[in-house]
Design an enzyme around this catalytic site. Structure first.
Site, PDB file in Angstrom:
ATOM      1  N   GLY A  94       0.608  10.782   3.032  1.00 56.46           N
ATOM      2  CA  GLY A  94      -0.242   9.869   2.266  1.00 56.46           C
ATOM      3  C   GLY A  94      -0.560   8.569   2.962  1.00 56.46           C
ATOM      4  O   GLY A  94      -0.611   7.525   2.324  1.00 56.46           O
TER       5      GLY A  94
ATOM      6  N   VAL B  42       4.749  -1.236  -0.482  1.00 54.22           N
ATOM      7  CA  VAL B  42       5.437  -2.429  -0.985  1.00 54.22           C
ATOM      8  C   VAL B  42       5.781  -2.254  -2.465  1.00 54.22           C
ATOM      9  O   VAL B  42       6.197  -3.200  -3.118  1.00 54.22           O
ATOM     10  CB  VAL B  42       4.556  -3.694  -0.777  1.00 54.22           C
ATOM     11  N   ASP B  43       5.615  -1.003  -2.993  1.00 57.29           N
ATOM     12  CA  ASP B  43       5.728  -0.796  -4.437  1.00 57.29           C
ATOM     13  C   ASP B  43       7.146  -0.549  -4.926  1.00 57.29           C
ATOM     14  O   ASP B  43       7.395  -0.531  -6.151  1.00 57.29           O
ATOM     15  CB  ASP B  43       4.799   0.350  -4.890  1.00 57.29           C
TER      16      ASP B  43
ATOM     17  N   HIS C 176       6.289  -2.971   5.570  1.00 58.21           N
ATOM     18  CA  HIS C 176       5.361  -4.036   5.166  1.00 58.21           C
ATOM     19  C   HIS C 176       5.897  -4.880   4.018  1.00 58.21           C
ATOM     20  O   HIS C 176       5.134  -5.579   3.355  1.00 58.21           O
ATOM     21  CB  HIS C 176       3.983  -3.432   4.824  1.00 58.21           C
TER      22      HIS C 176
ATOM     23  N   CYS D 237       9.943 -18.190   0.812  1.00 58.54           N
ATOM     24  CA  CYS D 237       9.517 -19.580   0.681  1.00 58.54           C
ATOM     25  C   CYS D 237       8.779 -19.998   1.960  1.00 58.54           C
ATOM     26  O   CYS D 237       9.281 -19.781   3.066  1.00 58.54           O
ATOM     27  CB  CYS D 237      10.727 -20.474   0.441  1.00 58.54           C
TER      28      CYS D 237
END
Ligand code: BJW
Ligand code: ZN
Length: 284
Positions: free
Chosen positions: A226, A109-110, A155, A163
């Site tokens: 990874g 999610v980075d 993800h 929202c």
């Protein structure tokens, strides 16, 4: 110095080169690909975020119970990740994605794969080093020109919000997080915003899983890079390539449940193994 791919059999190297030239190499990545960018993994040695287990905070129940506490964790992670930069593994994959050789499915999610693609955009100021000599010559190497297909982010993204009232998904760059206090609210309906990530027990977006599993089926080689390969349904992506008769190479210093099933594992950090295995477009 020995290279991490010294022991990779010739038939596997040939399959990797062929997959790159046909645009049928899939990179399936997890937190370990970003470890050398300074982002902790979730599990394993050096894992864990501020001593929290994802199973405790990355759930809808935790958010319902304590939205402030969950947002505090996310604000802290966003602040830390916003300072991190793509490493040679992200950049090598990005160069090959621009060259049409690689598709990327990530659990991360980075946003570092997206940033690497920006940095490797042909003509961009950030494009240098290995990338600067990479633009494939006409008629040579990989098959496609033009922008790469965007990575599948199975993800979600730390830099988007959703929202909880109206469902609106909005970019939430780190600069828009002035106070880093409390949960942000929706500009449209003032509802409570949540990070646009997938928590345990939540369904992944069907358009993401459709694309990921189609790419895994089309891939002749998938690199599983990874990831501890314990979180489902994501962990099924490399298994799908295997089931279709393709090759799966695991790049991970540690053993995982995938290790026993994959074609080959490379026990080395992603920053070493990915550039060594793929080379660069034009210079494989
Ligand atoms: C290096 C390195 C270096 C270090 N170089 N490598 C059985 C079957 C199917 C499902 C389940 C099941 N049992 C339970 C489930 C449900 C659950 C699940 O899988 N749980 C397991 C833990 C058992 N799955 C879900 O809940 C999913 N949803 C779902 O199933 O929905 C069903 C449904 C259908 C219809 C309606 C409703 C529901 C959702 C999963 C969401 C996961 N979310 C998180 C958090 C995201 C947000 C956030 O970040 O805050 O995603 S959890 C966390 O784990 C994060 C990651 O993407 C994910 C995977 O972790 P990853 O990337 O593998 O990291 P690590 O830390 O585990 O591993 C790092 C690896 O790197 C290690 O191996 C190191 O050795 C290695 N490494 N340095 C290379 N330099
Ligand atoms: Zn709203």
């Amino acid at each position: 110095m020995p290279s991490p791919i010294d022991t990779v059999p010739g038939f596997v190297l040939d399959a990797v080169r062929k997959a790159l030239s046909e645009g049928r190499l899939l990179a399936f990545t997890g937190a370990g690909v970003s470890a050398e960018s300074g982002i902790p993994t979730f599990r394993g040695p050096g894992g864990m975020w501020r001593n929290k287990r994802p199973e405790d905070l990355a759930t809808p129940e935790a958010f319902r119970r304590d939205p402030e506490g969950v947002w505090e964790w996310y604000h802290w992670r966003r602040a830390r990740i916003a300072r991190c930069r793509p490493n040679e593994a992200h950049l090598t994959l990005a160069s090959w994605a621009w060259a049409g050789g690689v598709r990327i499915v990530t659990q991360n999610v980075d946003g570092l794969h997206d940033l690497a693609l920006e940095l490797r955009r042909p003509g961009s100021l950030g494009q240098g080093g290995a990338g600067s000599s990479l633009a494939p010559g006409p008629g040579s190497g990989p098959p496609r020109r033009g922008p790469p297909e965007p990575p599948v982010r199975l993800h979600g993204s730390l830099f988007h919000t959703r929202c909880t009232a109206c469902g609106n998904v909005t970019p939430y760059p780190f600069e828009d997080d002035p106070s880093e206090e409390g949960p942000p609210t929706c500009r449209q309906c003032e509802g409570l915003l949540r990070p646009a990530v997938v928590w345990f027990g939540e369904a992944l977006a069907p358009e993401d899983t459709d694309r990921a599993f189609r790419w895994a089926t089309e891939a002749t080689v998938t690199l599983s890079i990874g990831t501890s390969a314990v979180v489902f349904p994501a962990a099924q992506v490399p298994l799908t390539t295997l089931a279709g008769g393709g090759i799966v190479i695991e790049i991970n210093p540690e053993e995982t449940p995938l290790s026993a099933q994959c074609t080959l594992h490379v026990r080395a950090p992603a920053v070493q193994a990915v550039p060594a295995l793929l080379g660069s477009p034009g210079h494989p």
